[in-house]
Write a protein that holds these residues in place. Structure first.
Motif, mmCIF file in Angstrom:
data_model
loop_
_atom_site.group_PDB
_atom_site.id
_atom_site.type_symbol
_atom_site.label_atom_id
_atom_site.label_comp_id
_atom_site.label_asym_id
_atom_site.label_seq_id
_atom_site.Cartn_x
_atom_site.Cartn_y
_atom_site.Cartn_z
ATOM 1 N N SER A 74 -105.831 47.068 31.039
ATOM 2 C CA SER A 74 -105.138 46.594 32.233
ATOM 3 C C SER A 74 -103.706 46.213 31.908
ATOM 4 C CB SER A 74 -105.912 45.449 32.883
ATOM 5 O OG SER A 74 -105.527 44.224 32.362
ATOM 6 N N LEU B 159 -101.543 49.317 31.874
ATOM 7 C CA LEU B 159 -101.177 49.658 33.251
ATOM 8 C C LEU B 159 -100.042 48.773 33.752
ATOM 9 C CD1 LEU B 159 -104.573 50.268 35.037
ATOM 10 C CD2 LEU B 159 -102.604 51.801 34.988
ATOM 11 N N GLN C 106 -98.536 54.301 41.491
ATOM 12 C CA GLN C 106 -99.934 54.611 41.792
ATOM 13 C C GLN C 106 -100.295 54.215 43.213
ATOM 14 O OE1 GLN C 106 -102.250 52.800 38.678
ATOM 15 N NE2 GLN C 106 -102.054 54.630 37.401
ATOM 16 N N SER D 112 -99.112 51.946 45.139
ATOM 17 C CA SER D 112 -98.858 50.606 45.667
ATOM 18 C C SER D 112 -97.366 50.281 45.538
ATOM 19 C CB SER D 112 -99.719 49.570 44.954
ATOM 20 O OG SER D 112 -99.399 49.522 43.608
ATOM 21 N N THR E 6 -97.707 40.771 47.384
ATOM 22 C CA THR E 6 -99.129 41.108 47.329
ATOM 23 C C THR E 6 -99.524 42.137 48.383
ATOM 24 O OG1 THR E 6 -99.569 39.204 48.699
ATOM 25 C CG2 THR E 6 -99.873 38.909 46.340
ATOM 26 N N THR E 7 -98.664 42.324 49.431
ATOM 27 C CA THR E 7 -98.982 43.340 50.441
ATOM 28 C C THR E 7 -98.573 44.700 49.906
ATOM 29 O OG1 THR E 7 -98.254 41.624 51.952
ATOM 30 C CG2 THR E 7 -98.928 43.685 52.943
ATOM 31 N N THR E 8 -99.279 45.135 48.862
ATOM 32 C CA THR E 8 -98.856 46.341 48.149
ATOM 33 C C THR E 8 -99.014 47.603 48.999
ATOM 34 O OG1 THR E 8 -101.044 46.380 47.177
ATOM 35 C CG2 THR E 8 -99.271 45.515 45.811
ATOM 36 N N ASN E 9 -99.739 47.462 50.113
ATOM 37 C CA ASN E 9 -99.943 48.625 50.973
ATOM 38 C C ASN E 9 -98.790 48.834 51.953
ATOM 39 O OD1 ASN E 9 -100.823 46.160 51.901
ATOM 40 N ND2 ASN E 9 -102.261 47.045 53.361
ATOM 41 N N LEU F 65 -97.240 38.480 43.318
ATOM 42 C CA LEU F 65 -98.114 39.343 42.533
ATOM 43 C C LEU F 65 -98.276 38.740 41.153
ATOM 44 C CD1 LEU F 65 -97.392 43.126 42.892
ATOM 45 C CD2 LEU F 65 -99.451 41.852 43.478
ATOM 46 N N SER F 66 -99.515 38.673 40.705
ATOM 47 C CA SER F 66 -99.722 38.125 39.380
ATOM 48 C C SER F 66 -100.715 39.002 38.659
ATOM 49 C CB SER F 66 -100.247 36.703 39.478
ATOM 50 O OG SER F 66 -101.538 36.741 40.022
ATOM 51 N N ARG G 23 -103.572 39.101 35.302
ATOM 52 C CA ARG G 23 -104.290 38.373 34.253
ATOM 53 C C ARG G 23 -104.074 39.169 32.978
ATOM 54 N NH1 ARG G 23 -108.708 34.707 34.267
ATOM 55 N NH2 ARG G 23 -108.128 34.372 36.430
ATOM 56 N N ASP H 290 -104.547 37.906 29.750
ATOM 57 C CA ASP H 290 -105.434 37.537 28.658
ATOM 58 C C ASP H 290 -106.422 36.523 29.225
ATOM 59 O OD1 ASP H 290 -106.509 37.498 26.193
ATOM 60 O OD2 ASP H 290 -104.789 36.627 25.159
ATOM 61 N N GLU I 70 -102.468 33.918 33.240
ATOM 62 C CA GLU I 70 -101.989 34.760 34.330
ATOM 63 C C GLU I 70 -100.463 34.724 34.310
ATOM 64 O OE1 GLU I 70 -103.392 34.648 38.606
ATOM 65 O OE2 GLU I 70 -105.002 33.553 37.615
ATOM 66 N N VAL J 108 -111.418 42.404 35.701
ATOM 67 C CA VAL J 108 -110.043 42.253 35.193
ATOM 68 C C VAL J 108 -109.189 43.441 35.646
ATOM 69 C CG1 VAL J 108 -108.637 42.293 33.099
ATOM 70 C CG2 VAL J 108 -110.616 40.796 33.231
ATOM 71 N N LEU J 109 -109.768 44.646 35.516
ATOM 72 C CA LEU J 109 -109.021 45.829 35.936
ATOM 73 C C LEU J 109 -108.768 45.816 37.443
ATOM 74 C CD1 LEU J 109 -110.653 48.597 33.735
ATOM 75 C CD2 LEU J 109 -108.315 47.777 33.637
ATOM 76 N N ALA K 292 -105.878 43.656 38.638
ATOM 77 C CA ALA K 292 -104.544 44.230 38.477
ATOM 78 C C ALA K 292 -104.160 45.109 39.669
ATOM 79 C CB ALA K 292 -104.480 45.041 37.184
ATOM 80 N N ARG L 50 -111.619 51.260 41.479
ATOM 81 C CA ARG L 50 -111.872 50.068 40.661
ATOM 82 C C ARG L 50 -112.875 49.142 41.350
ATOM 83 N NH1 ARG L 50 -106.115 48.476 37.868
ATOM 84 N NH2 ARG L 50 -105.418 50.606 37.572
ATOM 85 N N THR M 291 -105.067 42.514 55.497
ATOM 86 C CA THR M 291 -103.872 43.344 55.499
ATOM 87 C C THR M 291 -103.124 43.268 54.180
ATOM 88 O OG1 THR M 291 -102.764 41.502 56.505
ATOM 89 C CG2 THR M 291 -103.481 43.263 57.984
ATOM 90 N N VAL M 292 -103.451 42.257 53.383
ATOM 91 C CA VAL M 292 -102.747 42.087 52.118
ATOM 92 C C VAL M 292 -103.504 42.822 51.020
ATOM 93 C CG1 VAL M 292 -101.785 40.424 50.508
ATOM 94 C CG2 VAL M 292 -101.957 39.862 52.929
ATOM 95 N N ALA M 293 -103.010 44.029 50.694
ATOM 96 C CA ALA M 293 -103.758 44.892 49.777
ATOM 97 C C ALA M 293 -103.843 44.308 48.382
ATOM 98 C CB ALA M 293 -103.101 46.271 49.719
ATOM 99 N N GLY M 294 -102.829 43.577 47.962
ATOM 100 C CA GLY M 294 -102.772 43.088 46.585
ATOM 101 C C GLY M 294 -103.380 41.706 46.403
ATOM 102 N N GLU M 295 -104.115 41.222 47.400
ATOM 103 C CA GLU M 295 -104.677 39.872 47.333
ATOM 104 C C GLU M 295 -105.738 39.794 46.234
ATOM 105 O OE1 GLU M 295 -104.049 36.936 48.958
ATOM 106 O OE2 GLU M 295 -105.507 36.273 47.473
ATOM 107 N N ASN N 203 -109.755 36.937 41.094
ATOM 108 C CA ASN N 203 -109.400 36.071 39.979
ATOM 109 C C ASN N 203 -110.360 34.906 39.848
ATOM 110 O OD1 ASN N 203 -107.259 37.282 38.642
ATOM 111 N ND2 ASN N 203 -105.820 36.658 40.248
#
Lengths: 359, 471
Positions: A70, A73, A133, A135, A141-144, A223-224, A226, A228, A232, B113-114, B117, B124, B359-363, B368
């Motif tokens: 990860s 990536l 990829q 996003s 965080t609204t990667t869409n 956006l965060s 992890r 290890d 984070e 974990v993957l 991300a 995933r 709506t928040v894709a990266g949430e 976590n």
């Protein structure tokens, strides 16, 4: 009855020899497994409670492997982000080089500035909308969501396009210093992230990603990742960060009104000083962001190395626990072979040795 | 002393020698018969000088026999435990197994974990759901293996107890036969052979104390002192499957219970340990893992109404504290995240109770928190015997180790017992077994004695003949 002759049971000794042979064969099979695999045959039997260590190590190894995946990536994503930031800065810098000469008073290139600003905005928006990829990189965080709205495209959230918002405030351009200042005040409000600008605000019409603040005024999560166990990092760079809004505001001011048509010297000076300073400060903001990102990239890269060496370490510890000394096992194998051969010989000798042959 | 007396003496010599030959041939014929004790003849001289066989005796050492039987009983215990756990242990897996619980749990963690991300990546999300399912299935398999191990144990107990009862019956019949058989006869010796053989087999099942009367009859007690056989009366062992108890004549002699006058060793004792202690303990440890998963994941998800289960469910329902036993056999992944069952993968990101995809894709907040749950310490019931606080991974590691160690320590115990039993058995065999060379040497002696006695008869006949001729 007490017997004078102390005899040995023929059946019993035969049984004993059979058992010896089968024991040796079992040990031989075990030694063979250990020589060929280099691992203990019965881990739980030989290690007892220490087998727990081996299990834990193996599970830590698996989790380190997942983190390496990860993090690799993440490193790629950061790389793409850094490249995009660099491109943006170059584009903006190119414009600034031209605009700076026209900052205080119209220079020789003032005629082409508006067109240049418009194309720079277009390029900036396109670069900001880079995805990794699938996003979006700069939408939080609204990667869409596509990070920035196209300059002339109507945003469904407000029914306005960014160009509409600018046109509504600037109109045909400032004619007096006071007018310029009033317009600048309005634009400042639009490009801030508070809700005072309403639907024409930056976060509603210009930008589609995650807002900086939520409805109650608290900061939204960025956006965060992890990187290890228990660690984070927030690495998200959003297109509504100050560097971006400053840059956009400065460019928008020049793109929405042709500086060459501002006749009033003071109005020109106020307007252009503000715009050029915003662009210049936006560029240095971008540079800072890039530097910070570079730091994080280095951290992730070195962490990947640490994790990879951790995997090696776990692996060698597992081998320490479960591994066998192959030389020792091989020697044992040879010894057992000899022993087994001897025991075959003895068995055959004993079986052929009978008083029956001499009667 | 007269010639006719000499005739009679020689005749008795021939008779005795033929009995000796008979016993020796029996010995040779039975040289490889398990449980056969070599016989020898006892001969005495009468006042007239005749030789007579007064008895056929078996060579046995009662002390050694008792010691060997005690070893057999101890071996029986460990054998029952190790063979009862073998299948389960194979499924539980070793340290490098791909299908072990630790591996499955590790996979779930890695996939989370993957996913964290990139929380909107459906491949995933699918990987997380698949690894959650295979973790749940692994628990199901282990739990159902434990259940079938328990059934096998109970079946074995039923048959062991009924075989022990039939052996007690046979011993009672032998007691009756021995009472009628007086003197050291060949028949008596073979009755005692049978008795020894049955006792050997019975003592593998249970630890018994044997008291031998002068006429060869035996009285049997459990090592705790409860009488099982006296004279021709055998008691019947009763096994209550549901209650998990063993009783004789109304007295509870369940092995492993303190204060009971039963026995602690033997296959029956081993099977009782499995049934009453080991298997239930293993089950409760698996159930604890299942409970921690169901409760832990449910507590983190705030889209759930009270009473709704989270990612892991108890056969589709929420965890019910009153129904913990067998939970590991029922744990499943919530169908709300399974597209093939009408669910949706995005619920991993947005919460099991969510109606619509966020709506928040990266949430990554929920994901976590799942990771934090698996990385952090959880509490477990101390009654399961593996401590009360640990991370789930550590708990599963100690579960695997402690369960595998139970098996491997039974195996190594069995191995060392078998070494000492072999030594004792060899000594016992040397006393009661047949040495062919020895018998063959005796056979040449018999041949010589027979020839000598015959020669005496011939000479006597010649003497009488020459006397008659002289008359």
């Amino acid at each position: 009855m007490i017997s004078i002759s102390n005899t040995v049971s023929t059946y019993g000794s035969n049984l004993l020899r059979r058992q010896t042979v089968s024991d040796l064969t079992n040990q031989l099979a075990k030694a063979e497994y250990e020589v060929t695999t280099g691992l203990l045959q019965n881990v739980f039997g030989e290690l007892g409670a220490r087998a727990a260590q081996s299990l834990t190590l193996r599970s830590q190894m698996a989790s380190a492997e997942a983190f390496v995946d990860s993090n690799t990536l993440l490193a790629n994503r950061m790389e793409v982000t850094a490249t995009a930031l660099g491109t943006m800065r170059d584009i903006a810098q190119e414009f600034l080089d031209v605009a700076i000469a026209n900052r205080d008073a119209p220079g020789s290139t003032v005629e082409s500035l508006q067109m240049l600003a418009q194309s720079t905005i277009g390029q900036l928006i396109a670069t900001t909308n880079t995805t990794f990829q699938g996003s979006a990189l700069f939408s939080g965080t609204t990667t869409n969501a596509t990070s920035l709205q196209g300059w002339d495209e109507v945003n469904d959230a407000s029914g306005l396009s960014p160009a509409d918002v600018l046109a509504g405030i600037v109109g045909t351009g400032p004619t007096t210093e006071a007018e310029a200042e009033a317009m600048i005040a309005q634009l400042d409000a639009v490009f801030s992230s508070d809700a005072s600008a309403g639907t024409s605000g930056y976060e509603t019409t210009f930008y589609n990603g995650t807002d900086l603040l939520d409805e109650s005024g608290a900061a939204n999560d960025r956006l965060s990742a992890r990187i290890d166990t228990g660690t984070e990092v927030e690495y998200g760079i959003q297109a509504n960060d100050t560097a971006f809004t400053e840059l956009m505001q400065g460019l928008a001011m020049i793109a929405s009104t042709d500086p060459a048509t501002i006749d009033d010297e003071d109005a020109y000076n106020t307007w252009m000083t503000k715009a050029v300073d915003l662009i210049s400060s936006g560029i240095s903001g971008l540079l800072e962001t890039e530097t910070a990102l570079g730091g994080q990239q280095a951290r992730v890269e070195s962490l990947i190395e640490v994790q990879q060496s951790r995997i090696d370490l776990y692996n060698s510890q597992v081998l320490d626990l479960e591994g066998v000394d192959e030389y020792e096992a091989a020697t044992r194998l040879t010894t057992l072979q000899t022993q087994l051969q001897a025991s075959y010989q003895v068995t055959s000798l004993m079986n052929s040795l009978s008083f029956l042959n001499y009667m | 002393m007269s010639i006719s007396n000499a005739f009679a003496t020689s005749r008795s010599g021939l008779m005795a020698t033929s009995t000796w030959a008979e016993v020796t041939s029996t010995n040779i014929a039975n040289a490889t018969t398990d449980g056969y004790a070599s016989r020898s003849v006892t001969m005495t001289t009468s006042t007239l000088g005749d030789v007579a066989v007064t008895g056929v005796t078996r060579s046995v050492s009662t002390t050694l026999t008792a010691m060997v039987r005690r070893e057999y009983a101890a071996m029986g215990t460990q054998e029952a435990i190790s063979s009862g756990l073998e299948i389960y242990s194979t499924l539980l897996g070793g340290t490098d197994s791909d299908s072990s619980l630790t591996t499955k749990l590790g996979e779930l963690q890695s996939n989370l974990v993957l996913l964290a991300a990139d929380p909107s990546d459906s491949s995933r999300q699918r990987a997380v759901v698949t690894s959650a399912q295979s973790l749940a299935e692994e628990l199901n398999t282990l739990s159902s293996t434990l259940e079938s191990s328990l059934e096998t144990t109970q079946d074995s107990l039923t048959s062991e107890v009924s075989e022990a009862n039939s052996e007690l019956e046979q011993l009672a019949a032998l007691n009756a036969a021995l009472k009628k058989e007086s003197g050291d006869t060949e028949r008596r010796a073979s009755l005692l052979d049978q008795q020894d053989k049955i006792l050997d087999s019975l003592s593998e099942r249970m630890d018994i104390t044997v008291t031998t009367e002068s006429d060869g009859q035996i009285t049997l007690r459990t090592s705790g002192g409860t009488e099982l056989l006296r004279g021709d009366r055998a008691e019947t062992l009763e096994y209550d499957k549901a209650a998990g108890t063993l009783s004789v004549n109304g007295t509870d002699i369940t092995p492993g219970e303190t204060g009971k006058r039963g026995f602690d060793e033997g296959r029956i004792a081993g099977l009782f340990t499995l049934q009453n202690t080991t298997l239930p303990e293993f089950q409760s440890q698996l159930d604890e893992v299942a409970r921690a998963l169901i409760e832990g994941f449910t507590a983190l998800d705030d889209t759930l109404a009270t009473g709704e289960p989270g990612l892991f469910t108890d056969a589709g329902a929420a965890y019910d504290a009153s129904d913990l036993t067998g939970l590991a056999g029922r744990i499943t992944v919530n169908s709300a995240v399974l597209p093939e069952e009408g669910g949706a993968l995005w619920r991993l990101r947005d919460g099991i109770g969510a109606d619509e995809a966020g709506t928040v894709a990266g949430e990554a907040g929920l994901i976590n928190s799942y990771i934090d749950l698996l990385e952090g310490e959880m509490s477990f019931s101390a009654e399961a015997g593996l401590g009360d606080t640990a991370t789930l991974t550590d708990y599963v590691v100690s579960l695997t180790t402690s369960q595998q160690t139970t098996l491997s320590s039974a195996e190594s115990e069995l191995e060392s017992l078998s070494t000492s039993a072999t030594t004792l058995e060899t000594s016992r065999q040397n006393i009661q077994g047949v040495n062919l060379d020895d018998e063959l040497i005796q056979l040449t002696a018999i041949q010589q004695a027979y020839a000598a006695n015959s020669q005496v008869l011939t000479t006597l006949t010649e003497m009488i003949d020459s006397l008659l001729e002289a008359v």
